[in-house]
Design a protein around this motif. Structure first.
Motif, PDB file in Angstrom:
ATOM      1  N   TYR A   1     -36.198  -1.564   1.144  1.00 56.29           N
ATOM      2  CA  TYR A   1     -37.314  -0.674   0.961  1.00 56.29           C
ATOM      3  C   TYR A   1     -38.628  -1.436   1.124  1.00 56.29           C
ATOM      4  O   TYR A   1     -39.527  -0.976   1.811  1.00 56.29           O
ATOM      5  N   ALA A   2     -38.691  -2.609   0.505  1.00 57.28           N
ATOM      6  CA  ALA A   2     -39.923  -3.401   0.568  1.00 57.28           C
ATOM      7  C   ALA A   2     -40.221  -3.833   2.009  1.00 57.28           C
ATOM      8  O   ALA A   2     -41.370  -3.786   2.447  1.00 57.28           O
ATOM      9  N   VAL A   3     -39.183  -4.240   2.740  1.00 54.56           N
ATOM     10  CA  VAL A   3     -39.382  -4.639   4.140  1.00 54.56           C
ATOM     11  C   VAL A   3     -39.859  -3.443   4.952  1.00 54.56           C
ATOM     12  O   VAL A   3     -40.780  -3.551   5.769  1.00 54.56           O
ATOM     13  N   ALA A   6     -43.492  -2.692   4.114  1.00 59.06           N
ATOM     14  CA  ALA A   6     -44.426  -3.722   4.588  1.00 59.06           C
ATOM     15  C   ALA A   6     -44.462  -3.827   6.112  1.00 59.06           C
ATOM     16  O   ALA A   6     -45.530  -4.057   6.684  1.00 59.06           O
ATOM     17  N   TYR A   7     -43.296  -3.689   6.770  1.00 57.06           N
ATOM     18  CA  TYR A   7     -43.228  -3.968   8.209  1.00 57.06           C
ATOM     19  C   TYR A   7     -42.700  -2.806   9.044  1.00 57.06           C
ATOM     20  O   TYR A   7     -42.498  -2.963  10.251  1.00 57.06           O
ATOM     21  N   GLY A  11     -39.493  -4.045  11.052  1.00 54.27           N
ATOM     22  CA  GLY A  11     -39.048  -4.991  10.031  1.00 54.27           C
ATOM     23  C   GLY A  11     -37.624  -4.731   9.585  1.00 54.27           C
ATOM     24  O   GLY A  11     -36.847  -5.669   9.394  1.00 54.27           O
ATOM     25  N   VAL A  12     -37.271  -3.445   9.453  1.00 54.95           N
ATOM     26  CA  VAL A  12     -35.904  -3.093   9.060  1.00 54.95           C
ATOM     27  C   VAL A  12     -34.925  -3.535  10.148  1.00 54.95           C
ATOM     28  O   VAL A  12     -33.858  -4.075   9.860  1.00 54.95           O
ATOM     29  N   TYR A  13     -35.281  -3.343  11.403  1.00 56.29           N
ATOM     30  CA  TYR A  13     -34.408  -3.762  12.505  1.00 56.29           C
ATOM     31  C   TYR A  13     -34.245  -5.277  12.561  1.00 56.29           C
ATOM     32  O   TYR A  13     -33.165  -5.783  12.844  1.00 56.29           O
ATOM     33  N   PHE A  78     -39.239  -4.230  18.649  1.00 58.64           N
ATOM     34  CA  PHE A  78     -38.540  -5.303  17.947  1.00 58.64           C
ATOM     35  C   PHE A  78     -39.337  -6.576  18.059  1.00 58.64           C
ATOM     36  O   PHE A  78     -40.096  -6.776  19.006  1.00 58.64           O
ATOM     37  N   TRP A  79     -39.119  -7.453  17.100  1.00 62.03           N
ATOM     38  CA  TRP A  79     -39.823  -8.731  17.071  1.00 62.03           C
ATOM     39  C   TRP A  79     -38.917  -9.767  16.447  1.00 62.03           C
ATOM     40  O   TRP A  79     -38.212  -9.498  15.476  1.00 62.03           O
ATOM     41  N   LEU A  80     -38.893 -10.952  17.029  1.00 62.53           N
ATOM     42  CA  LEU A  80     -38.272 -12.115  16.413  1.00 62.53           C
ATOM     43  C   LEU A  80     -39.305 -13.226  16.427  1.00 62.53           C
ATOM     44  O   LEU A  80     -40.136 -13.283  17.341  1.00 62.53           O
TER      45      LEU A  80
END
Length: 186
Positions: A1-3, A6-7, A11-13, A78-80
């Motif tokens: 939930y926090a991710v 925030a993102y 962020g979840v992915y 998406f981001w890494l």
């Protein structure tokens, strides 16, 4: 939930992608330990070195994917984290060195008549699948799908073999369908 708060979905992915990688490697290690146990423990094969070797290809693959800087995963932005190409090269060297040591140990075990074929083939399949999925296959989703199909097949086969041993004495009245499907010879 926090991710997610925030993102966002990205962020979840990212959390899912990294978590799934961790999960699949942990399952692979667990399956390898079952093969180790069935082979009598492999006293000549240090578990910590075997585990490091198993993880090395996944770490190399993750760093490789980070260096690719993907912008989409499963049709979602998406981001890494970006990593230098030197990190990828160094991790590749460590990985290939560990797997070379692993192969040399297997050749020596074969010469002594102590090679555990199941464990060896399983570990080799792990290396090939992760190398293909995270390094050789250029498309992020295709590589991810290969690991996940392999992961699910591992699970199905593992449970099926467990049930074959569990119901080896015949059909169980409490679980007639499962015990029938699990009979040796089927």
């Amino acid at each position: 939930y926090a991710v997610g708060r925030a993102y966002g979905l990205t962020g979840v992915y990212v959390l899912y992608f990294v978590g799934q990688l961790h999960h699949t490697v942990r399952q692979s290690w667990g399956v390898a330990q079952q093969y180790r146990q069935r082979a009598g423990g492999l006293p000549w094969d240090r578990p910590w070195l075997s585990q490091l070797t198993l993880w090395s290809v996944a770490v190399w693959g993750l760093l490789h994917r980070c260096a690719q800087e993907p912008t989409e995963f499963l049709f979602i932005p998406f981001w890494l984290p970006q990593v230098p190409g030197l990190w990828v090269t160094l991790s590749a060297g460590v990985c290939l060195g560990l797997w070379t040591l692993w192969a040399v140990q297997r050749v020596a075990a074969y010469r002594r008549g102590e090679l555990a074929l199941g464990h060896t083939l399983y570990m080799a399949s792990h290396f090939v699948v992760y190398l293909a999925s995270y390094v050789l296959i250029d498309h992020l989703c295709s590589g991810w799908l290969l690991v996940n199909v392999w992961h699910n097949v591992q699970y199905i086969v593992f449970v099926w073999l467990y049930n074959r041993r569990r119901y080896a004495t015949g059909i169980d009245r409490e679980s007639p369908a499962l015990s029938w499907l699990s009979q040796p010879g089927l």
